[in-house]
Motif scaffolding. Structure first.
Motif, PDB file in Angstrom:
ATOM      1  N   MET A 131       0.759  -1.158   0.000  1.00 21.96           N
ATOM      2  CA  MET A 131       0.161  -0.025   0.057  1.00 21.96           C
ATOM      3  C   MET A 131       0.831   1.336  -0.011  1.00 21.96           C
ATOM      4  SD  MET A 131      -3.088  -1.468   0.051  1.00 21.96           S
ATOM      5  CE  MET A 131      -4.083  -0.319   0.625  1.00 21.96           C
ATOM      6  N   PHE A 132       0.424   2.398  -0.609  1.00 21.58           N
ATOM      7  CA  PHE A 132       1.122   3.569  -0.781  1.00 21.58           C
ATOM      8  C   PHE A 132       0.380   4.943  -0.052  1.00 21.58           C
ATOM      9  CE2 PHE A 132       1.630   0.691  -4.492  1.00 21.58           C
ATOM     10  CZ  PHE A 132       3.027   0.465  -4.557  1.00 21.58           C
ATOM     11  N   ALA A 150       4.292  10.743  -5.675  1.00 32.00           N
ATOM     12  CA  ALA A 150       5.865  10.907  -6.314  1.00 32.00           C
ATOM     13  C   ALA A 150       5.633   9.966  -7.419  1.00 32.00           C
ATOM     14  CB  ALA A 150       6.662  10.459  -5.348  1.00 32.00           C
ATOM     15  N   GLN A 151       4.930   8.975  -7.595  1.00 36.52           N
ATOM     16  CA  GLN A 151       4.797   8.097  -8.597  1.00 36.52           C
ATOM     17  C   GLN A 151       3.876   8.584 -10.039  1.00 36.52           C
ATOM     18  OE1 GLN A 151       3.560   4.001  -8.008  1.00 36.52           O
ATOM     19  NE2 GLN A 151       3.790   4.367  -5.750  1.00 36.52           N
ATOM     20  N   THR A 152       3.015   9.365  -9.687  1.00 35.47           N
ATOM     21  CA  THR A 152       2.239   9.648 -10.722  1.00 35.47           C
ATOM     22  C   THR A 152       1.936  11.218 -10.895  1.00 35.47           C
ATOM     23  OG1 THR A 152       0.234  10.267  -9.107  1.00 35.47           O
ATOM     24  CG2 THR A 152       0.525   7.985 -10.137  1.00 35.47           C
ATOM     25  N   LEU A 170      -4.418   5.235   2.617  1.00 37.15           N
ATOM     26  CA  LEU A 170      -3.407   4.230   1.822  1.00 37.15           C
ATOM     27  C   LEU A 170      -3.961   3.690   0.599  1.00 37.15           C
ATOM     28  CD1 LEU A 170      -2.207   2.317   4.874  1.00 37.15           C
ATOM     29  CD2 LEU A 170      -1.112   4.082   3.808  1.00 37.15           C
ATOM     30  N   TYR A 171      -3.198   3.488  -0.452  1.00 35.45           N
ATOM     31  CA  TYR A 171      -3.540   3.508  -2.056  1.00 35.45           C
ATOM     32  C   TYR A 171      -2.916   2.079  -2.328  1.00 35.45           C
ATOM     33  CZ  TYR A 171      -5.107   8.315  -1.983  1.00 35.45           C
ATOM     34  OH  TYR A 171      -5.596   9.614  -1.507  1.00 35.45           O
ATOM     35  N   SER A 172      -3.962   1.287  -2.904  1.00 37.85           N
ATOM     36  CA  SER A 172      -3.426  -0.156  -3.648  1.00 37.85           C
ATOM     37  C   SER A 172      -2.650   0.222  -4.749  1.00 37.85           C
ATOM     38  CB  SER A 172      -4.502  -0.931  -3.617  1.00 37.85           C
ATOM     39  OG  SER A 172      -5.486  -0.648  -4.628  1.00 37.85           O
ATOM     40  N   PRO A 173      -2.076  -0.956  -5.421  1.00 35.98           N
ATOM     41  CA  PRO A 173      -1.599  -0.736  -6.723  1.00 35.98           C
ATOM     42  C   PRO A 173      -2.566  -0.551  -7.818  1.00 35.98           C
ATOM     43  CG  PRO A 173      -0.369  -2.465  -5.527  1.00 35.98           C
ATOM     44  CD  PRO A 173      -1.493  -2.068  -4.582  1.00 35.98           C
ATOM     45  N   ILE A 225      -5.435   6.046 -11.332  1.00 32.27           N
ATOM     46  CA  ILE A 225      -4.889   7.364 -11.135  1.00 32.27           C
ATOM     47  C   ILE A 225      -4.099   7.556 -12.449  1.00 32.27           C
ATOM     48  CG2 ILE A 225      -3.370   8.977  -9.951  1.00 32.27           C
ATOM     49  CD1 ILE A 225      -4.233   7.442  -7.357  1.00 32.27           C
ATOM     50  N   GLN A 226      -3.160   6.739 -12.532  1.00 34.06           N
ATOM     51  CA  GLN A 226      -2.299   6.842 -13.912  1.00 34.06           C
ATOM     52  C   GLN A 226      -3.170   6.835 -15.168  1.00 34.06           C
ATOM     53  OE1 GLN A 226       0.309   3.357 -13.018  1.00 34.06           O
ATOM     54  NE2 GLN A 226       2.018   4.701 -12.402  1.00 34.06           N
ATOM     55  N   ARG A 227      -4.164   6.064 -15.371  1.00 36.04           N
ATOM     56  CA  ARG A 227      -5.041   6.007 -16.456  1.00 36.04           C
ATOM     57  C   ARG A 227      -5.972   7.506 -16.430  1.00 36.04           C
ATOM     58  NH1 ARG A 227      -5.898   1.839 -19.607  1.00 36.04           N
ATOM     59  NH2 ARG A 227      -5.014   0.368 -18.067  1.00 36.04           N
ATOM     60  N   MET A 228      -6.072   7.526 -15.463  1.00 39.28           N
ATOM     61  CA  MET A 228      -7.157   9.218 -15.368  1.00 39.28           C
ATOM     62  C   MET A 228      -6.203  10.211 -15.686  1.00 39.28           C
ATOM     63  SD  MET A 228      -9.751  10.982 -14.379  1.00 39.28           S
ATOM     64  CE  MET A 228     -10.359  12.391 -13.841  1.00 39.28           C
ATOM     65  N   GLN A 229      -4.846  10.256 -15.250  1.00 38.93           N
ATOM     66  CA  GLN A 229      -3.969  11.293 -15.821  1.00 38.93           C
ATOM     67  C   GLN A 229      -3.602  11.239 -17.147  1.00 38.93           C
ATOM     68  OE1 GLN A 229      -3.305  13.733 -14.150  1.00 38.93           O
ATOM     69  NE2 GLN A 229      -1.138  14.685 -14.342  1.00 38.93           N
ATOM     70  N   ALA A 230      -3.376  10.060 -17.771  1.00 39.67           N
ATOM     71  CA  ALA A 230      -3.182   9.892 -19.234  1.00 39.67           C
ATOM     72  C   ALA A 230      -4.260  10.486 -19.936  1.00 39.67           C
ATOM     73  CB  ALA A 230      -3.012   8.444 -19.617  1.00 39.67           C
ATOM     74  N   HIS A 231      -5.593  10.226 -19.747  1.00 36.49           N
ATOM     75  CA  HIS A 231      -6.672  10.713 -20.345  1.00 36.49           C
ATOM     76  C   HIS A 231      -6.642  12.243 -20.384  1.00 36.49           C
ATOM     77  CE1 HIS A 231      -8.540   6.988 -21.487  1.00 36.49           C
ATOM     78  NE2 HIS A 231      -8.852   6.686 -20.178  1.00 36.49           N
TER      79      HIS A 231
END
Length: 315
Positions: free
Chosen positions: A12-13, A20-22, A50-53, A59-65
């Motif tokens: 969990m993150f 930092a990741q996204t 706490l966020y799961s993978p 989140i990454q997919r939303m940001q890509a859109h």
């Protein structure tokens, strides 16, 4: 310390780690959670999220859109649909899809004037490929293909202009996200040569440079060299980038090249014309930037980071 069994499934993150990741701020994550119902963080004993993978993937997919210019509400709907447990993966998400296939799909959507479909597809592409690969392996071939179809008379100039406008808007958005980084790093000034109106390649180079920590003042199409020189001196530029894509820009560039004398900063030349005739760079008193945006950015950034902080010419 040994790695706990099942760590890859249960890691969990924290919000700061996800940021930092996204690159998505924690405040934005909370807004998405309230407005769109995702991500779905758990709470630890202290009440912190706490966020799961799986959350990170959403989140990454939303940001890509969003990076592709899709409106937030539409981007959220696409993200939820694509990540629904009982949803079949969309065809465009299949593993093994090549950049050429992505490019063909984007070309088809643009020529069909399906701008929403093109935006959604570009969001999927951003989720699968690094930005530099999107530029060189998807967007550039798409623009070349559309240009060739126009030259063969298969589409109208209106089709070509609409596709170019779509790509220009997406590149502008990505350039803004990359930031100008005022006050940090070396400054380059980027412009199209006099009479040169094709600016998409220079926009790609500007984006690639900004992602490498180079500040770029982007001036756009058809810039008189005298004005370019004045601007570069006022901004104490450490490099000047000049794009020429066709013979139509060469005569005016040669006629006014003396306006760039005494800048005390290297002149990098690129574009389709230079790719076809790299020797022109030396004839015009400059350096060949390179065959595509990522490689040109690598060459230019390396040169700038080696150069002294202050230009040698007049301020």
């Amino acid at each position: 310390m040994s790695t706990p069994a099942g760590w890859s499934q249960t890691a969990m993150f924290t919000a700061s780690e996800v940021e930092a990741q996204t690159g998505v701020p924690a405040t934005t994550l909370r807004q998405w959670e309230r407005r769109y119902g995702f991500p779905h963080p758990e709470r630890n004993a202290s009440g912190y999220r706490l966020y799961s993978p799986q959350d990170v993937a959403a989140i990454q997919r939303m940001q890509a859109h969003l990076n592709a210019g899709v409106p937030a509400s539409r981007a959220a709907a696409l993200t939820c649909a694509e990540l629904a447990p009982d949803a079949a993966p969309p065809p465009d998400e299949r593993l093994g899809r090549t950049p050429a296939e992505w490019s063909a799909g984007l070309t088809q959507a643009l020529l069909a004037s399906d701008m929403d479909g093109a935006a959604a597809l570009l969001g999927q592409i951003h989720a699968q490929l690094p930005v530099e690969d999107v530029l060189t392996a998807v967007l550039s071939p798409t623009l070349v293909e559309i240009g060739q179809r126009w030259e063969r008379g298969e589409i109208t100039v209106a089709h070509e202009h609409q596709a170019s406008a779509f790509v220009r808007a997406r590149l502008s958005h990505l350039m803004e996200l990359a930031g100008v980084q005022e006050g940090f790093g070396p400054l380059a000034v980027a412009a199209c040569a006099p009479g040169e109106s094709h600016e998409l390649g220079l926009m790609m180079l500007t984006l690639a440079l900004r992602r490498r920590g180079v500040r770029v003042a982007y001036l756009g199409a058809n810039v008189p060299l005298g004005d370019l020189a004045v601007f570069a001196r006022l901004r104490r530029a450490r490099a000047v980038l000049l794009a020429l894509n066709g013979e139509w820009a060469l005569a005016a560039t040669r006629a006014h090249l003396h306006d760039l004398d005494g800048l005390g900063a290297p002149l990098f030349l690129g574009g389709a014309l230079l790719n076809a005739r790299p020797e022109l760079a030396a004839e015009l008193g400059g350096l060949y930037a390179g065959p595509d945006a990522p490689r040109a950015a690598q060459i230019i950034a390396a040169q700038l980071h080696r150069a002294p902080e202050e230009p040698q010419g007049d301020a």
